[in-house]
Design a protein around this motif. Sequence first.
Motif, PDB file in Angstrom:
ATOM      1  N   GLU A 156     -13.556 -41.517 -47.245  1.00 19.62           N
ATOM      2  CA  GLU A 156     -14.897 -41.822 -46.767  1.00 19.62           C
ATOM      3  C   GLU A 156     -15.087 -41.720 -45.456  1.00 19.62           C
ATOM      4  O   GLU A 156     -16.269 -41.416 -44.906  1.00 19.62           O
ATOM      5  CB  GLU A 156     -15.029 -43.277 -47.406  1.00 19.62           C
ATOM      6  N   LEU A 157     -14.026 -41.817 -44.657  1.00 18.31           N
ATOM      7  CA  LEU A 157     -14.130 -41.449 -43.028  1.00 18.31           C
ATOM      8  C   LEU A 157     -14.393 -40.081 -42.881  1.00 18.31           C
ATOM      9  O   LEU A 157     -15.269 -39.796 -42.181  1.00 18.31           O
ATOM     10  CB  LEU A 157     -12.788 -41.924 -42.420  1.00 18.31           C
ATOM     11  N   CYS A 158     -13.485 -38.951 -43.642  1.00 19.53           N
ATOM     12  CA  CYS A 158     -13.768 -37.885 -43.558  1.00 19.53           C
ATOM     13  C   CYS A 158     -15.056 -37.170 -43.775  1.00 19.53           C
ATOM     14  O   CYS A 158     -15.922 -36.509 -43.240  1.00 19.53           O
ATOM     15  CB  CYS A 158     -12.745 -37.038 -44.574  1.00 19.53           C
ATOM     16  N   LEU A 159     -15.762 -37.805 -44.975  1.00 21.69           N
ATOM     17  CA  LEU A 159     -17.147 -37.587 -45.170  1.00 21.69           C
ATOM     18  C   LEU A 159     -18.271 -37.656 -44.310  1.00 21.69           C
ATOM     19  O   LEU A 159     -19.119 -36.995 -44.127  1.00 21.69           O
ATOM     20  CB  LEU A 159     -17.560 -38.195 -46.644  1.00 21.69           C
ATOM     21  N   GLN A 160     -18.003 -39.043 -43.630  1.00 25.55           N
ATOM     22  CA  GLN A 160     -18.695 -39.551 -42.532  1.00 25.55           C
ATOM     23  C   GLN A 160     -18.612 -38.460 -41.281  1.00 25.55           C
ATOM     24  O   GLN A 160     -19.841 -37.742 -40.816  1.00 25.55           O
ATOM     25  CB  GLN A 160     -18.549 -40.694 -41.817  1.00 25.55           C
ATOM     26  N   TRP A 161     -17.762 -37.859 -40.901  1.00 25.93           N
ATOM     27  CA  TRP A 161     -17.479 -36.893 -39.920  1.00 25.93           C
ATOM     28  C   TRP A 161     -18.255 -35.686 -40.142  1.00 25.93           C
ATOM     29  O   TRP A 161     -18.364 -34.926 -39.434  1.00 25.93           O
ATOM     30  CB  TRP A 161     -15.869 -36.990 -39.258  1.00 25.93           C
TER      31      TRP A 161
ATOM     32  N   LYS B 121     -20.806 -35.140 -42.275  1.00 27.07           N
ATOM     33  CA  LYS B 121     -22.207 -34.784 -42.261  1.00 27.07           C
ATOM     34  C   LYS B 121     -22.816 -33.850 -41.537  1.00 27.07           C
ATOM     35  O   LYS B 121     -22.673 -33.773 -40.506  1.00 27.07           O
ATOM     36  CB  LYS B 121     -22.899 -36.278 -42.204  1.00 27.07           C
TER      37      LYS B 121
ATOM     38  N   GLY C 158     -18.147 -35.583 -52.810  1.00 30.29           N
ATOM     39  CA  GLY C 158     -19.088 -35.610 -51.700  1.00 30.29           C
ATOM     40  C   GLY C 158     -19.587 -34.028 -51.527  1.00 30.29           C
ATOM     41  O   GLY C 158     -20.175 -34.056 -50.251  1.00 30.29           O
TER      42      GLY C 158
ATOM     43  N   GLU D 263     -15.692 -32.490 -32.414  1.00 28.00           N
ATOM     44  CA  GLU D 263     -17.021 -32.010 -32.334  1.00 28.00           C
ATOM     45  C   GLU D 263     -16.898 -30.769 -31.362  1.00 28.00           C
ATOM     46  O   GLU D 263     -17.870 -29.810 -31.708  1.00 28.00           O
ATOM     47  CB  GLU D 263     -17.914 -33.039 -31.800  1.00 28.00           C
TER      48      GLU D 263
ATOM     49  N   ILE E 163     -11.517 -40.625 -35.410  1.00 23.05           N
ATOM     50  CA  ILE E 163     -11.967 -39.136 -35.157  1.00 23.05           C
ATOM     51  C   ILE E 163     -11.141 -38.613 -34.203  1.00 23.05           C
ATOM     52  O   ILE E 163     -10.789 -39.092 -32.995  1.00 23.05           O
ATOM     53  CB  ILE E 163     -13.433 -38.975 -35.006  1.00 23.05           C
TER      54      ILE E 163
ATOM     55  N   LYS F 164     -10.132 -44.717 -48.482  1.00 25.68           N
ATOM     56  CA  LYS F 164     -10.993 -44.837 -47.149  1.00 25.68           C
ATOM     57  C   LYS F 164     -10.974 -43.887 -46.240  1.00 25.68           C
ATOM     58  O   LYS F 164     -11.730 -43.579 -45.350  1.00 25.68           O
ATOM     59  CB  LYS F 164     -10.288 -46.172 -46.451  1.00 25.68           C
TER      60      LYS F 164
END
Length: 561
Positions: free
Chosen positions: A340-345, A347, A386, A308, A303, A337
Amino acid sequence: MKTNFKKTLLSVLLVLVMVFGTISVIAYADSSWGPGTYKVTTGISMRSTPEVPTEDPSSNKIGTVTKDATVIVTEIQDGWGHTSFKDLTGWVSMDYLEFVSFDMSVPISNYYVNCDVLNIRSQVNLNSTVRGTADYGTVVTVNRTRQDGWVNITVDGVTGWVMKKYLIQRYESDMDKDITFSSCVTKSNANLRTGPDKVYNTRMVIPEGSELVISKILDGFAFTSFENTLGWVSLELLEYKSTNELQTFHPFTRSIMFTAGDGAVYAKGIDISKWNGTDIDWPLLKESGIDFIIMRLGTTKGIDSSFETYYEAAKAVGIDVGGYFYTYSTTVKGAQKDAELCLQWLKGKQMEYPIYFDIEDPTLINLSKTTCTNMCTTFCDTLLDGGWYPGVYTMADWWSSKLDYNALGTKYESWIARVNSKTVSSQCSPSGSYDYASQFGMYQWNWCGRITAISGGKTDVDLDVVYKDYPSIIKDMKLNGYDGTPSRNLFVKKNYGDADNNEKINMSDVVYMQKAVAKLVELSGAEMVLADVNCDEAVTMDDVVSVQQYIANLKKAFAVG
């Protein structure tokens, strides 16, 4: 017996070839091409009108054209050709003319395009191949005219056929008086018209005091854009401000903001990452005219340390945001992958602009075009699954050499980076000669912008313009944290599917397109572009089904009409 049969067969074939050869030449010269150079086969009468009067056949005769004379036919009507011979100008029967060539010296006339997007076709047929397009206001050269309303034009090296009704003639007195990207303010409410004269229709009314950027003047009217709409405004209604200096309207202290490539710019913004630091006056950034920020979410390695902080600060002052993910991956599995990382950040967040897959790192240069394209598709599909509105970012040379734009640009949003480094004043100046509005949703045109709100204007910032109302598109579709969880291929882009051009995609578009497929209505120009949902240069049942599915999915997933 066999020898006689062969002779007879050869004779029949020869006659057929002669007959059909003659017929094909006549049809080719008269019906398919019209104007051209012809040879007179016998002495013929020239008449003032394209007819032989019944009562007095000689009443409209104005002279005679001699046998073997060469004439140039500029127009054909009901079997009569309009031409000149010596000091005579009138009509002669095409029955007595022999086609020679199309390389005729017809006087060249200049016109400009009077529709949003004009298709330049290879043949006199709405179903023929589109060789290129010309946007509203583009000046074209007319080579020859047909009686059925089609004209042959040349623009930017592309020659082909268009309907004359989408062109407006330019006369020598109207030649451009260039005033490169000047700024003006409307002195009163002003009509934005389809052409440079008060006789043309009004597209919309621009309120008094509105700020405009004009790139050309034609016969007392200025060519400009307002609220994503192109058109002409009377100079009488404008108050001149400055030329090449628009700092009054936005924050760039060392640049010129403009309507990039004459496309209608919807909003102006920047893209940032941790390298832009923390010395940012966010309220001043908002006040200085930044409409949006595309911030780096991170990379394959992790990240972005400022993501943030940037997100919270931008939201606090009311600046719309989007994001991008910089990839170092070299495989489709790696791109999965990344997504998937991007979707975590992402949220718990809401964004008003797309999330872009940034593919440009030099370590990827040896990958094939297929691999790079598939990586982008995998990333974007995963983001869309997503609930996020996806896009692809890269440089101009990558868009042409490493990515399949036809596979990506018609399915996801696209963002192009290209900076003109050939100016005397600065290596970072707007590339105004490039027209990206018709292809790309966002254009990164400057890597050296200076903004007082960021490090006191002492460091470089990337500058961007967008051509679409992304906040409305995303919120309407309930993506990017706005209450939606759509499935892959749910949506039709707003710049396609709206066949009847009423700014909505609904059942009226389905009916309109069905009529077009059945040839009950004839589409051309901008209409064809809007109705061609799958971008295969034709309007078929595939396009109708796509719009029907779009409407069904909207109702099912989002409960909207």
